[in-house]
Write a protein that holds these residues in place. Sequence first.
Motif, PDB file in Angstrom:
ATOM      1  N   GLY A  60       0.771  -1.237   0.000  1.00  0.00           N
ATOM      2  CA  GLY A  60       0.000   0.000   0.000  1.00  0.00           C
ATOM      3  C   GLY A  60       0.802   1.286   0.000  1.00  0.00           C
ATOM      4  N   PHE A  61       2.105   1.233  -0.280  1.00  0.00           N
ATOM      5  CA  PHE A  61       2.930   2.440  -0.203  1.00  0.00           C
ATOM      6  C   PHE A  61       3.292   3.040  -1.560  1.00  0.00           C
ATOM      7  CE2 PHE A  61       3.560   0.329   3.860  1.00  0.00           C
ATOM      8  CZ  PHE A  61       3.314   1.383   4.712  1.00  0.00           C
ATOM      9  N   ALA A  62       2.663   2.579  -2.624  1.00  0.00           N
ATOM     10  CA  ALA A  62       2.950   3.139  -3.951  1.00  0.00           C
ATOM     11  C   ALA A  62       2.703   4.639  -3.931  1.00  0.00           C
ATOM     12  CB  ALA A  62       2.065   2.473  -4.992  1.00  0.00           C
ATOM     13  N   GLY A  63       3.658   5.397  -4.469  1.00  0.00           N
ATOM     14  CA  GLY A  63       3.509   6.843  -4.548  1.00  0.00           C
ATOM     15  C   GLY A  63       3.860   7.602  -3.286  1.00  0.00           C
ATOM     16  N   THR A  64       4.258   6.890  -2.213  1.00  0.00           N
ATOM     17  CA  THR A  64       4.575   7.589  -0.961  1.00  0.00           C
ATOM     18  C   THR A  64       6.071   7.692  -0.704  1.00  0.00           C
ATOM     19  OG1 THR A  64       4.493   5.601   0.427  1.00  0.00           O
ATOM     20  CG2 THR A  64       2.421   6.798   0.083  1.00  0.00           C
ATOM     21  N   TYR A  65       6.898   7.144  -1.601  1.00  0.00           N
ATOM     22  CA  TYR A  65       8.347   7.217  -1.432  1.00  0.00           C
ATOM     23  C   TYR A  65       8.997   7.645  -2.737  1.00  0.00           C
ATOM     24  CZ  TYR A  65       8.112   2.507  -3.427  1.00  0.00           C
ATOM     25  OH  TYR A  65       7.849   1.424  -4.233  1.00  0.00           O
ATOM     26  N   ASP A  69      13.365   6.296   1.101  1.00  0.00           N
ATOM     27  CA  ASP A  69      13.128   7.715   1.373  1.00  0.00           C
ATOM     28  C   ASP A  69      11.677   8.032   1.031  1.00  0.00           C
ATOM     29  OD1 ASP A  69      13.282  10.415   1.865  1.00  0.00           O
ATOM     30  OD2 ASP A  69      14.565  10.864   0.153  1.00  0.00           O
ATOM     31  N   PHE A  70      10.890   8.305   2.059  1.00  0.00           N
ATOM     32  CA  PHE A  70       9.481   8.635   1.883  1.00  0.00           C
ATOM     33  C   PHE A  70       9.313  10.131   1.665  1.00  0.00           C
ATOM     34  CE2 PHE A  70       9.202   4.502   3.795  1.00  0.00           C
ATOM     35  CZ  PHE A  70       8.083   3.951   3.198  1.00  0.00           C
ATOM     36  N   VAL A  71       8.203  10.518   1.046  1.00  0.00           N
ATOM     37  CA  VAL A  71       7.953  11.931   0.768  1.00  0.00           C
ATOM     38  C   VAL A  71       7.524  12.694   2.010  1.00  0.00           C
ATOM     39  CG1 VAL A  71       7.429  11.592  -1.672  1.00  0.00           C
ATOM     40  CG2 VAL A  71       5.587  11.506   0.004  1.00  0.00           C
ATOM     41  N   ARG A  72       6.971  11.966   2.981  1.00  0.00           N
ATOM     42  CA  ARG A  72       6.511  12.589   4.221  1.00  0.00           C
ATOM     43  C   ARG A  72       6.804  11.660   5.385  1.00  0.00           C
ATOM     44  NH1 ARG A  72       0.544  14.623   3.632  1.00  0.00           N
ATOM     45  NH2 ARG A  72       1.038  15.002   5.812  1.00  0.00           N
ATOM     46  N   PRO A  73       6.880  12.168   6.597  1.00  0.00           N
ATOM     47  CA  PRO A  73       7.155  11.329   7.767  1.00  0.00           C
ATOM     48  C   PRO A  73       6.038  10.333   8.082  1.00  0.00           C
ATOM     49  CG  PRO A  73       7.389  13.659   8.334  1.00  0.00           C
ATOM     50  CD  PRO A  73       6.842  13.593   6.945  1.00  0.00           C
ATOM     51  N   GLU A  74       4.804  10.697   7.821  1.00  0.00           N
ATOM     52  CA  GLU A  74       3.688   9.835   8.216  1.00  0.00           C
ATOM     53  C   GLU A  74       3.723   8.468   7.526  1.00  0.00           C
ATOM     54  OE1 GLU A  74       2.756  14.074   9.017  1.00  0.00           O
ATOM     55  OE2 GLU A  74       3.391  13.017   7.210  1.00  0.00           O
ATOM     56  N   PRO A  75       3.908   8.396   6.198  1.00  0.00           N
ATOM     57  CA  PRO A  75       3.986   7.063   5.595  1.00  0.00           C
ATOM     58  C   PRO A  75       5.238   6.297   6.029  1.00  0.00           C
ATOM     59  CG  PRO A  75       4.202   8.750   3.903  1.00  0.00           C
ATOM     60  CD  PRO A  75       3.845   9.447   5.182  1.00  0.00           C
ATOM     61  N   ALA A  76       6.320   7.001   6.350  1.00  0.00           N
ATOM     62  CA  ALA A  76       7.521   6.325   6.850  1.00  0.00           C
ATOM     63  C   ALA A  76       7.210   5.628   8.176  1.00  0.00           C
ATOM     64  CB  ALA A  76       8.671   7.318   7.024  1.00  0.00           C
TER      65      ALA A  76
END
Length: 117
Positions: free
Chosen positions: A59-64, A85-92
């Motif tokens: 479910g992490f497509a597009g979040t890194y 490397d994620f785009v935001r801290p929340e999905p990380a």
Amino acid sequence: QARLAPKSWQGNADPNSAHLRNPVGQSEPCDDRRTIIMLQRIASDLDEQGVSGILDNRGFAGTYTAVYVPRNRKKDTNLAYAFVDFVRPEPAKLCMRICGGRPFGNTDRLCSVDFSK
């Protein structure tokens, strides 16, 4: 030389999306702004595309934005860890919860996940 698996990210993602919430499911931004995690004890046959495929399936497509998997060139295996490397801290943080404590790839080892130091 590092190979990066580029992923596009749509900057207009819904901030209430489950992938963008903090680990306890709240929509407020997290205080911790770190975005790079280290997946440890991953399957030794995984490369950047393999790690990206597992993340996308979870479910992490597009979040890194990038994945790096160091390799042992003599053995043609990875070193059993990867950086994402994620785009935001929340999905990380969500990835830490979802991927930690379960196998990552075709292995019996349980993955441990932490922020990169």
